[in-house]
Enzyme design. Sequence first.
Site, PDB file in Angstrom:
ATOM      1  N   ALA A   1      -2.610  20.229  -4.060  1.00 30.02           N
ATOM      2  CA  ALA A   1      -1.445  19.493  -3.936  1.00 30.02           C
ATOM      3  C   ALA A   1      -0.102  21.061  -3.995  1.00 30.02           C
ATOM      4  CB  ALA A   1      -0.986  18.601  -4.330  1.00 30.02           C
TER       5      ALA A   1
ATOM      6  N   ASP B   1       1.004  11.759  -4.036  1.00 33.24           N
ATOM      7  CA  ASP B   1       1.516  10.227  -6.022  1.00 33.24           C
ATOM      8  C   ASP B   1       0.142  10.253  -5.841  1.00 33.24           C
ATOM      9  OD1 ASP B   1       2.250   8.683  -7.175  1.00 33.24           O
ATOM     10  OD2 ASP B   1       3.791   7.531  -5.333  1.00 33.24           O
TER      11      ASP B   1
ATOM     12  N   GLY C   1       1.275  -1.228  -0.257  1.00 32.62           N
ATOM     13  CA  GLY C   1      -0.169  -0.024  -0.515  1.00 32.62           C
ATOM     14  C   GLY C   1       0.650   1.132   0.222  1.00 32.62           C
TER      15      GLY C   1
ATOM     16  N   ASP D   1      13.558  -5.927  -7.993  1.00 31.07           N
ATOM     17  CA  ASP D   1      12.610  -5.717  -8.274  1.00 31.07           C
ATOM     18  C   ASP D   1      12.416  -4.091  -7.775  1.00 31.07           C
ATOM     19  OD1 ASP D   1       9.430  -5.743  -7.505  1.00 31.07           O
ATOM     20  OD2 ASP D   1       9.348  -6.681  -5.564  1.00 31.07           O
TER      21      ASP D   1
ATOM     22  N   GLY E   1      16.289   7.826 -13.881  1.00 30.77           N
ATOM     23  CA  GLY E   1      16.081   8.847 -12.696  1.00 30.77           C
ATOM     24  C   GLY E   1      14.827   9.975 -12.598  1.00 30.77           C
TER      25      GLY E   1
ATOM     26  N   GLY F   1       7.428  -0.392  -5.067  1.00 28.34           N
ATOM     27  CA  GLY F   1       8.365   0.623  -3.681  1.00 28.34           C
ATOM     28  C   GLY F   1       9.421   1.792  -3.694  1.00 28.34           C
ATOM     29  N   ALA F   2      10.100   1.435  -5.399  1.00 30.30           N
ATOM     30  CA  ALA F   2      10.799   2.661  -5.375  1.00 30.30           C
ATOM     31  C   ALA F   2      10.415   4.331  -5.402  1.00 30.30           C
ATOM     32  CB  ALA F   2      11.682   2.191  -6.459  1.00 30.30           C
ATOM     33  N   GLY F   3       9.245   4.103  -6.182  1.00 25.18           N
ATOM     34  CA  GLY F   3       8.836   5.715  -6.158  1.00 25.18           C
ATOM     35  C   GLY F   3       8.329   6.264  -4.500  1.00 25.18           C
ATOM     36  N   ASP F   4       8.162   5.284  -3.649  1.00 27.37           N
ATOM     37  CA  ASP F   4       7.251   5.691  -2.047  1.00 27.37           C
ATOM     38  C   ASP F   4       8.751   6.285  -1.492  1.00 27.37           C
ATOM     39  OD1 ASP F   4       4.654   4.192  -2.887  1.00 27.37           O
ATOM     40  OD2 ASP F   4       5.542   2.223  -2.143  1.00 27.37           O
TER      41      ASP F   4
ATOM     42  N   GLY G   1      11.909   5.860 -13.525  1.00 25.86           N
ATOM     43  CA  GLY G   1      12.621   4.978 -12.674  1.00 25.86           C
ATOM     44  C   GLY G   1      14.790   4.816 -13.004  1.00 25.86           C
TER      45      GLY G   1
ATOM     46  N   ASN H   1      -0.040   7.316  -8.093  1.00 28.95           N
ATOM     47  CA  ASN H   1      -0.376   6.112  -7.891  1.00 28.95           C
ATOM     48  C   ASN H   1      -1.284   5.588  -8.941  1.00 28.95           C
ATOM     49  OD1 ASN H   1       1.197   3.900  -7.323  1.00 28.95           O
ATOM     50  ND2 ASN H   1       1.799   5.461  -5.181  1.00 28.95           N
TER      51      ASN H   1
HETATM   52  P1  ADP Z   1       7.367   4.711  -9.420  1.00 23.63           P
HETATM   53  O1  ADP Z   1       7.687   3.573  -8.547  1.00 23.63           O
HETATM   54  O2  ADP Z   1       6.332   5.289  -8.878  1.00 23.63           O
HETATM   55  O3  ADP Z   1       6.997   3.914 -10.631  1.00 23.63           O
HETATM   56  P2  ADP Z   1       9.854   5.009 -10.133  1.00 23.63           P
HETATM   57  O4  ADP Z   1      10.156   3.742 -10.467  1.00 23.63           O
HETATM   58  O5  ADP Z   1       9.981   5.756 -11.770  1.00 23.63           O
HETATM   59  O6  ADP Z   1       8.943   5.163  -9.368  1.00 23.63           O
HETATM   60  O7  ADP Z   1      11.385   5.250  -8.811  1.00 23.63           O
HETATM   61  C1  ADP Z   1      11.221   6.071  -8.581  1.00 23.63           C
HETATM   62  C2  ADP Z   1      12.766   6.099  -8.259  1.00 23.63           C
HETATM   63  O8  ADP Z   1      13.242   4.624  -8.011  1.00 23.63           O
HETATM   64  C3  ADP Z   1      13.966   6.758 -10.067  1.00 23.63           C
HETATM   65  O9  ADP Z   1      12.666   8.620  -9.842  1.00 23.63           O
HETATM   66  C4  ADP Z   1      14.516   6.359  -9.629  1.00 23.63           C
HETATM   67  O10 ADP Z   1      15.453   7.491  -8.694  1.00 23.63           O
HETATM   68  C5  ADP Z   1      14.959   4.940  -8.747  1.00 23.63           C
HETATM   69  N1  ADP Z   1      14.214   4.078  -9.775  1.00 23.63           N
HETATM   70  C6  ADP Z   1      13.465   3.371  -9.914  1.00 23.63           C
HETATM   71  N2  ADP Z   1      14.201   2.138 -10.369  1.00 23.63           N
HETATM   72  C7  ADP Z   1      15.296   2.513 -10.628  1.00 23.63           C
HETATM   73  C8  ADP Z   1      16.497   1.274 -11.418  1.00 23.63           C
HETATM   74  N3  ADP Z   1      16.048   0.093 -12.562  1.00 23.63           N
HETATM   75  N4  ADP Z   1      17.403   1.298 -11.164  1.00 23.63           N
HETATM   76  C9  ADP Z   1      17.924   2.806 -10.109  1.00 23.63           C
HETATM   77  N5  ADP Z   1      17.276   3.057 -10.031  1.00 23.63           N
HETATM   78  C10 ADP Z   1      16.362   3.761 -10.398  1.00 23.63           C
END
Ligand code: ADP
Length: 331
Positions: free
Chosen positions: A201, A176, A47, A265, A244, A268-271, A241, A178
Site C-alpha cells: 500500500a 485501512d 462494513g 456514536d 485528530g 464510521g468516523a474512520g471510514d 479520535g 480496520n
Molecule cells: P476509527 O473510526 O478508524 O477508529 P477515529 O475514531 O480515530 O478512527 O476517527 C477518525 C477521525 O474522525 C479522527 O481522526 C478525527 O478527526 C475524527 N473523530 C473521531 N472521533 C471524534 C470525536 N469524538 N470528535 C471529533 N472528531 C472525531
Amino acid sequence: MSPVNNDVPVTGKGLIVSFGEMLIDFVPTVSGVSLAEAPGFLKAPGGAPANVAIAVSRLGGKAAFVGKLGDDEFGHMLAGILKENGVSAEGINFDQGARTALAFVTLRADGEREFMFYRNPSADMLLRPEELNLELIRSANVFHYGSISLIVEPCRSAHLKAIEVAKDAGALLSYDPNLRLPLWPSPEEAREQILSIWDKAEVIKVSDVELEFLTGSDKIDDASALSLWHDNLKLLLVTLGEKGCRYYTKHFHGEVKAFHVNTVDTTGAGDSFVGALLGKIVDDRSILEDEARLRQVLKFANACGAITTTKKGAIPALPNEPEVLALIKGA
Ligand code: ADP
C-alpha cells in the site's frame, strides 16, 4: 477563524474502488444492554469498505464497491443502498448458497462491547478470484481495502488478486486494516496477516488502537508510527479520535487537530475520514508531497470524521460537502 482552502476539488473524474465486506449490524433499540437483554434490534448497514465508498460518493466523488453479498433480501437491500447513494454496484456478486453477513453488536452498561457474528460462512467470505470484475478494478484511480477479506479463503485469494490487478493498472493502493479481533482465529494470526500485505500500500491509515496492536508498543508516538514505515509508502496516517490525526511522509510529518462536536456514536468516523482523504487525492496525487495542501485535506477529513460522530450509525451520518465546509468555517 481559519481560511478554507477549497482549491482541491472532490468532484474529479477519478474512480475510487473499495474492496471488501458489506454487512448488516444489528444494534439494540435501547442502549447499555447486553445482546441477551436487548428487547429488539435495528438494522444498520455497514462494513468499512462499503462505508468508504458511500463517504466518497456523498462528498461528490466517484466510487464503486467490489464484494459479495447473499442472494437474499438483505443482500439486495445492501446493493440497493449502495446504488441509492450513487456507488457503482457493477463489482458486486451474489452468492446463491450463503447468506449476507450479519453482526449483532452492543455496548453494555459496563462499557464492554459485545459482538456476535453470523459468518458460517457468509457470502462475503466466498468471493472467488475468477468472479472479480477485472475491468472495473483496472479502471480504478485509487483501490482501497481492509483486512477482514484476508481472514479466509477463497476471499483472501480474491483480495490478493484484486490488489495485483489494480496495482498493475496504475491505481494508488490505500489500506485501512480496520482490526476486528473477534473475527480472527488469534491475535497473532491477525497481526501476521494484516502485515503480510503491508508493503504493497502507498497510503495506510491506522487508528491509535491499531498502532498499539501492530507495533506491540503502548506508546502512540512518532517512533512507533515510523516503525510501520516501508519504502513504497507515500502517506501513513494515525487517527486519534477526538485528538485528530498524525501524518507521516518521507519528507515531513505533523499533526492536525480534530473539530469539537457533540459526539453521539463514533461508528464510521474512520471510514468517513478515509473517504474524504481519497476523494481529495484521487485526481491529484501531488497533494501527498505538498505539506500545506495535505494539511488542508486532513483538516477536511477530520471535519468529515467529526460530523460522522454526531449521529447514530455510519451511513446516515456521512456528510456532504456543504456540511463539512460549514463546520470548517464555523470552527
Ligand atoms: P476509527 O473510526 O478508524 O477508529 P477515529 O475514531 O480515530 O478512527 O476517527 C477518525 C477521525 O474522525 C479522527 O481522526 C478525527 O478527526 C475524527 N473523530 C473521531 N472521533 C471524534 C470525536 N469524538 N470528535 C471529533 N472528531 C472525531
